[in-house]
Design a protein around this motif. Structure first.
Motif, PDB file in Angstrom:
ATOM      1  N   SER A   1       0.827  -1.045  -0.437  1.00 28.41           N
ATOM      2  CA  SER A   1      -0.069   0.141   0.056  1.00 28.41           C
ATOM      3  C   SER A   1       1.229   1.252  -0.102  1.00 28.41           C
ATOM      4  O   SER A   1       0.473   2.199  -0.420  1.00 28.41           O
TER       5      SER A   1
ATOM      6  N   GLU B   1      -7.282  -0.868 -12.009  1.00 31.08           N
ATOM      7  CA  GLU B   1      -6.677  -2.187 -11.656  1.00 31.08           C
ATOM      8  C   GLU B   1      -7.629  -3.487 -11.369  1.00 31.08           C
ATOM      9  O   GLU B   1      -8.251  -4.253 -10.778  1.00 31.08           O
TER      10      GLU B   1
ATOM     11  N   ASN C   1     -12.591  -0.934  -2.448  1.00 33.68           N
ATOM     12  CA  ASN C   1     -12.814  -1.620  -1.502  1.00 33.68           C
ATOM     13  C   ASN C   1     -13.972  -1.997  -0.866  1.00 33.68           C
ATOM     14  O   ASN C   1     -14.528  -3.131  -0.417  1.00 33.68           O
ATOM     15  N   GLY C   2     -15.092  -0.944  -0.664  1.00 38.56           N
ATOM     16  CA  GLY C   2     -16.302  -0.620   0.473  1.00 38.56           C
ATOM     17  C   GLY C   2     -17.114  -1.017  -0.772  1.00 38.56           C
ATOM     18  O   GLY C   2     -18.355  -0.916  -0.224  1.00 38.56           O
ATOM     19  N   ASP C   3     -17.048  -0.785  -2.723  1.00 40.63           N
ATOM     20  CA  ASP C   3     -18.703  -0.813  -2.980  1.00 40.63           C
ATOM     21  C   ASP C   3     -19.412  -0.241  -2.807  1.00 40.63           C
ATOM     22  O   ASP C   3     -20.330  -0.168  -2.622  1.00 40.63           O
TER      23      ASP C   3
END
Length: 481
Positions: free
Chosen positions: A111, A280, A349-351
């Motif tokens: 990260s 990504e 990541n959290g949609d």
């Protein structure tokens, strides 16, 4: 400690409240130079390959309550902890950057490496490049080298201070070229005489001429389609054909490295006049229309598996929105009702979608948005009594502030709505001219005028890296450091 700075480092550095918050969570003391950091063990294990291997090694160190990290700088470790905790710290000086690069390489913090890639710009790319080479941080090394290659004329003098093998590697890379394709429907038998115009062209800046890169597949439509570039591949999804705007199922990918087209699966929900962005290993098809109904639905295509799946809907239905990426983050700009501009960010990541900023400005129609460093530039046509005037506003992701750019920008035939950014330059194009602007200090200054795109009508623009004629491998210095 300020959220975007690592200065003023105290002896007892803390993450998310430190020992006063929850001693069961913050259960490890890490000593770096003269500073002690109280850190959640789980945070280190999740984000660092080094600590993950250490904690599962069975060695005595993995059970100790305090670790002493030798050879690292405290400020670099503080940056790593901020990133692991979800922060996006700005790095203020060369030493801080070098220490962060060293920490990312030594502790194998993916990260942090990605955050450093987001921070690479014309001011620090040479330092990032050389430091990444020294520590073998290959992802950052390659990212910085590609930016240097794209800005080679501006950085040529400074490059002379680098070791010769580093310069040679940069020069071996292919620069990004400005590419355009007009809007075409799928080519039927009746349209075969016009098939010669269905070409994707690139701008040869040295010769000031547009040259044909490839022809569109016969079944491909670029009218109201989704067009995006991901990993140096061009994707064309959906679109329409005919006056009735029949949604197309055909989707295609052009690989610039092999100069070949391939078909890909169509979305589960056909759509047109939508936004398409790559991020990504995924393409995101956002909003749009189907059978004249405006949609809020979002679908994502995973390139590695070749499959589509639905993601969280937009906050409201939208067609013809604007979408861009900045700092590896996805943003959409919605402008209806006419006086209101809203910028939303999609969090993969959290949609989920989150509102970033709102701006009230009069406009007549249309808009475009591009990202440069940590700024989002939103262009729109002026009020109805001056609709050929293009106004521009800048939103800073760091400060959260809007800035209206001084003056105005001529937008003859929508040239500014084709804007794409490469390095510190923004390229716009219409049939008359290709204009390159220097983007600096929240201003766009004209730099170069080149030949316009020799096709009528609206167009899609983007950047691709085209293979060099000489493809002999060049020794990568970072692999031998």
């Amino acid at each position: 400690m300020e959220p975007n700075s690592c200065h003023g480092l105290e002896v007892e550095a803390k993450v998310e409240g430190g020992p006063a918050a929850d001693t069961k969570m913050a259960d490890l003391r890490v000593r770096v130079e003269g500073s002690v950091f109280v850190v959640e063990r789980a945070l280190l294990e999740q984000g660092s390959e080094y600590f993950r291997a250490l904690f599962h090694s069975g060695m005595r160190d993995c059970r100790q309550e305090e670790l002493d990290l030798k050879g690292l700088r405290a400020r670099g470790f503080a940056v790593a902890l901020q990133v692991l905790a979800g922060g996006r710290p700005a790095l203020s000086d060369d030493d801080e950057i070098a220490e962060a690069v060293e920490c990312a390489a030594f502790l194998q913090v993916e990260s942090l490496t990605k955050h450093l890639l987001d921070l690479v710009d014309s001011d620090n790319c040479l330092l990032m490049y050389q430091t990444a080479a020294a520590f073998g941080l290959l992802e950052l090394y390659d990212g910085a080298a590609l930016l240097i290659r794209d800005m080679y004329p501006d950085l040529e003098e400074d490059l002379k201070r680098l070791p010769g093998e580093l310069v040679e590697y940069v020069e071996s890379l292919a620069p990004s070229v400005f590419v355009a394709v007009g809007t075409h429907t799928s080519c039927t038998t009746a349209e075969l005489p016009h098939a010669a115009t269905r070409t994707v062209c690139y701008l040869d800046e040295d010769e000031n001429d547009w040259k044909v890169l490839t022809e569109l597949p016969m079944e491909a439509s670029t009218t109201m389609a989704g067009v995006a570039v991901l990993d140096n591949r061009l994707y064309i999804v959906g679109g329409v054909c005919g006056g009735r705007r029949l949604a197309m199922e055909s989707c295609f990918c052009y690989d610039a490295a092999t100069n070949a087209w391939s078909a890909l699966a169509s979305p589960q929900q056909l759509r047109y006049n939508f936004m398409l962005v790559g991020h990504e290993d995924h393409l995101y098809a956002i909003g749009g229309e189907y059978e004249k109904a405006i949609m809020a639905s979002v679908e994502r295509y995973q390139v590695s598996t070749g499959t589509w799946s639905f993601a969280s809907d937009l906050p409201r239905p939208v067609s013809g929105g604007a979408c861009t990426k900045a700092m590896s983050r996805i943003f959409v700009c919605l402008w209806k009702p006419m006086e209101t501009t809203e910028i939303y960010e999609y969090l993969p990541n959290g949609d989920r979608w989150t509102l970033v900023a709102t701006l009230i400005r009069p406009q007549s129609y249309g808009h475009c948005m591009v990202g440069h460093r940590d700024d989002l530039y939103v262009m729109r046509n002026g009020p109805s009594d001056d609709f050929l005037r293009c106004v521009m506003d800048c939103y800073s992701l760091t400060s959260g502030q809007w800035t209206a750019l001084p003056g105005h920008y001529a937008n003859s035939r929508g040239a500014l709505f084709t804007a794409k950014v490469r390095g510190d330059s923004a390229f716009t194009v219409n049939r008359s001219a290709t204009l390159e602007y220097t983007v600096k200090d929240k201003k766009w200054k004209p730099r170069t005028q080149l030949r316009g795109f020799p096709r009528s009508g609206s167009m899609w623009t983007f950047f691709l890296r085209l293979p060099k004629a000489d493809t002999r491998p060049v020794r990568n210095p970072a692999l031998h450091s």
